[in-house]
Structure formats: C-alpha cells, structure tokens
Design a protein around this motif. Structure first.
Motif, PDB file in Angstrom:
ATOM      1  N   LEU A   1      19.754 -53.710 -30.379  1.00  0.00           N
ATOM      2  CA  LEU A   1      18.679 -52.737 -30.513  1.00  0.00           C
ATOM      3  C   LEU A   1      18.801 -52.045 -31.854  1.00  0.00           C
ATOM      4  O   LEU A   1      19.917 -51.790 -32.326  1.00  0.00           O
ATOM      5  N   LYS A   2      17.662 -51.737 -32.441  1.00  0.00           N
ATOM      6  CA  LYS A   2      17.649 -51.121 -33.758  1.00  0.00           C
ATOM      7  C   LYS A   2      16.753 -49.901 -33.734  1.00  0.00           C
ATOM      8  O   LYS A   2      15.537 -50.013 -33.593  1.00  0.00           O
ATOM      9  N   GLN A   3      17.364 -48.720 -33.855  1.00  0.00           N
ATOM     10  CA  GLN A   3      16.614 -47.471 -33.824  1.00  0.00           C
ATOM     11  C   GLN A   3      15.900 -47.248 -35.151  1.00  0.00           C
ATOM     12  O   GLN A   3      16.394 -47.593 -36.225  1.00  0.00           O
ATOM     13  N   GLY A   4      14.683 -46.669 -35.066  1.00  0.00           N
ATOM     14  CA  GLY A   4      13.896 -46.435 -36.269  1.00  0.00           C
ATOM     15  C   GLY A   4      13.125 -47.646 -36.724  1.00  0.00           C
ATOM     16  O   GLY A   4      12.536 -47.647 -37.815  1.00  0.00           O
ATOM     17  N   PHE A   5      13.084 -48.681 -35.896  1.00  0.00           N
ATOM     18  CA  PHE A   5      12.338 -49.903 -36.199  1.00  0.00           C
ATOM     19  C   PHE A   5      11.434 -50.232 -35.017  1.00  0.00           C
ATOM     20  O   PHE A   5      11.646 -49.744 -33.901  1.00  0.00           O
TER      21      PHE A   5
ATOM     22  N   VAL B   1      12.300 -48.024 -31.096  1.00  0.00           N
ATOM     23  CA  VAL B   1      13.452 -48.908 -30.926  1.00  0.00           C
ATOM     24  C   VAL B   1      12.956 -50.350 -30.859  1.00  0.00           C
ATOM     25  O   VAL B   1      12.018 -50.660 -30.117  1.00  0.00           O
ATOM     26  N   ALA B   2      13.582 -51.208 -31.629  1.00  0.00           N
ATOM     27  CA  ALA B   2      13.207 -52.627 -31.638  1.00  0.00           C
ATOM     28  C   ALA B   2      14.252 -53.452 -30.910  1.00  0.00           C
ATOM     29  O   ALA B   2      15.461 -53.266 -31.113  1.00  0.00           O
ATOM     30  N   LEU B   3      13.779 -54.355 -30.057  1.00  0.00           N
ATOM     31  CA  LEU B   3      14.646 -55.318 -29.382  1.00  0.00           C
ATOM     32  C   LEU B   3      14.741 -56.558 -30.264  1.00  0.00           C
ATOM     33  O   LEU B   3      13.719 -57.163 -30.610  1.00  0.00           O
ATOM     34  N   ILE B   4      15.939 -56.932 -30.624  1.00  0.00           N
ATOM     35  CA  ILE B   4      16.140 -58.095 -31.483  1.00  0.00           C
ATOM     36  C   ILE B   4      16.833 -59.181 -30.670  1.00  0.00           C
ATOM     37  O   ILE B   4      17.961 -58.993 -30.185  1.00  0.00           O
ATOM     38  N   ASP B   5      16.147 -60.305 -30.501  1.00  0.00           N
ATOM     39  CA  ASP B   5      16.694 -61.414 -29.719  1.00  0.00           C
ATOM     40  C   ASP B   5      17.937 -61.985 -30.377  1.00  0.00           C
ATOM     41  O   ASP B   5      17.993 -62.163 -31.606  1.00  0.00           O
TER      42      ASP B   5
ATOM     43  N   ARG C   1       7.828 -55.157 -24.322  1.00  0.00           N
ATOM     44  CA  ARG C   1       8.560 -55.343 -25.565  1.00  0.00           C
ATOM     45  C   ARG C   1       8.190 -54.259 -26.577  1.00  0.00           C
ATOM     46  O   ARG C   1       8.709 -54.225 -27.673  1.00  0.00           O
ATOM     47  N   ASN C   2       7.267 -53.399 -26.191  1.00  0.00           N
ATOM     48  CA  ASN C   2       6.799 -52.342 -27.072  1.00  0.00           C
ATOM     49  C   ASN C   2       7.795 -51.183 -27.054  1.00  0.00           C
ATOM     50  O   ASN C   2       7.873 -50.434 -26.082  1.00  0.00           O
ATOM     51  N   GLY C   3       8.540 -51.024 -28.136  1.00  0.00           N
ATOM     52  CA  GLY C   3       9.531 -49.966 -28.214  1.00  0.00           C
ATOM     53  C   GLY C   3       9.026 -48.720 -28.912  1.00  0.00           C
ATOM     54  O   GLY C   3       9.822 -47.905 -29.393  1.00  0.00           O
ATOM     55  N   ASN C   4       7.702 -48.544 -28.933  1.00  0.00           N
ATOM     56  CA  ASN C   4       7.093 -47.349 -29.539  1.00  0.00           C
ATOM     57  C   ASN C   4       7.117 -46.227 -28.498  1.00  0.00           C
ATOM     58  O   ASN C   4       6.121 -45.930 -27.852  1.00  0.00           O
ATOM     59  N   PHE C   5       8.287 -45.593 -28.353  1.00  0.00           N
ATOM     60  CA  PHE C   5       8.478 -44.560 -27.344  1.00  0.00           C
ATOM     61  C   PHE C   5       8.247 -43.164 -27.934  1.00  0.00           C
ATOM     62  O   PHE C   5       8.126 -42.977 -29.144  1.00  0.00           O
TER      63      PHE C   5
END
Length: 279
Positions: free
Chosen positions: A229-233, A102-106, A136-140
């Motif tokens: 938030l963007k899943q898969g990114f 999951v990526a956090l996009i400001d 900030r690491n969304g590599n879950f």
C-alpha cells in the motif's frame, strides 16, 4: 426472409449493448480504481438445413416412399452479448499527496488453475444494507466522526472487520497496511483477496460483491499473495481511452451495417407485398 430480420436485429441489439458498455467505460475513465468492463459476443447455435425430395405416395411410418434428403448447409441465427467481465489489471499509480488517499499495488497474485487468470485484491467496505462491499478506489476521506470512509460514505474496514476511527488526517499507513497515529498503531487497513474475481458481481457504484454474500478472506493470510500500500497515491482507472474510442467506432459501424441490411430487407418485403402480390 423473416429469418434475416431476426438475424440482423440480434446483431443491432448486441452492438447497441456493446456501445453502452464502452460509453460507460469512457465515462469512468477518470474514476479512481475503476475497472473497465469487457464484453463477449457469441453467435446463437447454427441450424443445419436439409432438402427432402419425394418420389412416392405418403407413408405413415417413413413419410414418403422413396424419399431422400440432401444437406443444404448451415445457416446462422444471429449473435448476442454473452457476458460482461471487468478487467482487473492494475491501473496507473498517481501521486496526490493527500494522506487519506491510498493505492493498492499488486505484487504476486496466484493464477487460478480453472480460469487461467490471476486473483485480485480489494479494500473492505461495510455496506449500509449489510455485509461487505469491495473496491479498488482508495480515494478515502474522514467523516464528521473521524471514521475513514469512501466516496459513497461506506465505512472502510480494518483487517478485523471493524470501522477505522482517527483523530485527524495526521496519520501514517505503512506498506503492509498498518495505520499509526501519534506514534501508536491504530488498526490495519482491511484488504481482501478473491481467487476468482470473475465470480464477483459489479454494481452501478463500481463496487464489487460476492455472489453468495459471504466475505472474502483477508489477503494478509493467503499464501503466496503479496502486495503493498502506498499512502498519498491513488490508482487510476485502467480504461484505455484511445482504444475504447476505436472500439466504439467499430461497434457503431457494425450497427450501421446491420441497419442498412435491415432496410434492404424492408424494401424487399415492401415489393413482395405491394408489387408481387398484385400479379
């Protein structure tokens, strides 16, 4: 002469620490969500030198009768690395197609009036020793019990501060953070906001902690704060590898220049002791 030794040595120490900081940035250039450290090098306070001349006998109160002083000028006393602060700017967003990434996009992050810098948003994690950690690491990924965890095995928390447990990796995360599985809403991914991220302490694992150990407020409840938030990114590191390598060469050259000056001082001292001292 001895003052020159101290000044040059302080310059070498500062450049060595800067090189270590830049090396760590390069080593984490491929670490998702890593925020590059930046250094601030300052000089120690300068000393103002004066020359005192005497033209009379000693006087207890005034030093010498008819004494006068003439300013020679200021002399530097070396430099030091004052502080290191992370760069919280957004890293490049890359698609991975993994549902647990999951990526956090400001979006809109208000500027702090005291620092002139915008705030920052982070995922909430449960630290094993107690309290919360932020990243900030969304590599879950999912552990054996189905809990959503980060690379270090820390539990990812919901906006209610609870662990997020899923049945499988077949789930969806909306742009506003809601997690749904089998058509039912399970939780909302926890995202916290710091109005002044420079006050956060960065640990070796790349995680951030509050200095007072108090949790940050939920970003969902802060006025004028927007994000998605963007899943898969995944958010990549914001390290500029080319610029960092250039800065490392600059720091190395500065260290080398100070080293040559130190060697020149050493040769001068050698002559003063072994040659001038014999006269």
């Amino acid at each position: 002469m001895f003052r020159g030794f101290y000044t040059v040595a302080s310059g070498m120490i500062a450049q060595q620490r800067r090189t270590e900081l830049l090396s760590n940035n390069i080593a984490n250039a491929n670490t998702p969500g890593y925020k590059a450290d930046q250094s601030t090098i300052r000089s120690f306070p300068e000393m103002l030198l004066s020359r005192i001349t005497k033209s009379g006998p000693a006087n207890v109160e005034n030093g010498f009768e008819g004494s006068s002083s003439k300013q020679i000028g200021a002399v530097g006393t070396g430099v030091y690395m004052q502080e290191t602060l992370p760069d919280y700017s957004q890293g490049q967003i890359t698609e991975t197609e993994l549902p647990t990434d999951v990526a956090l996009i400001d979006g809109n992050l208000p500027v702090n009036n005291a620092t002139g810098k915008p705030g920052a948003i982070f995922y909430r994690l449960q630290d094993p020793t107690g309290g919360e950690a932020y990243t900030r690491n969304g590599n879950f990924t999912l552990d054996a019990a189905g809990n959503l965890v980060n690379a270090q095995g820390y539990y990812v928390l919901s906006d209610q501060g609870e662990k997020i447990t899923l049945q499988s990796d077949d789930f969806q995360i909306t742009e506003d953070g809601y997690i749904t599985e089998n058509g039912q809403r399970v939780a909302r991914l926890g995202v916290s906001y710091s109005a002044n991220p420079d006050t956060l302490a960065k640990r070796d694992t790349g995680l951030f902690y509050t200095s007072d150990e108090q949790p940050l407020p939920s970003a969902y409840n802060v006025n004028n704060v927007s994000f998605s938030l963007k899943q898969g990114f995944i958010e990549r590191s914001n390290v500029d590898a080319a610029r960092t390598m250039t800065d490392m060469m600059t720091a190395y050259r500065a260290f080398e220049a100070n080293q040559k000056i130190l060697q020149a001082y050493d040769r001068s001292m050698d002559k003063a002791v072994n040659e001038v001292g014999k006269v």
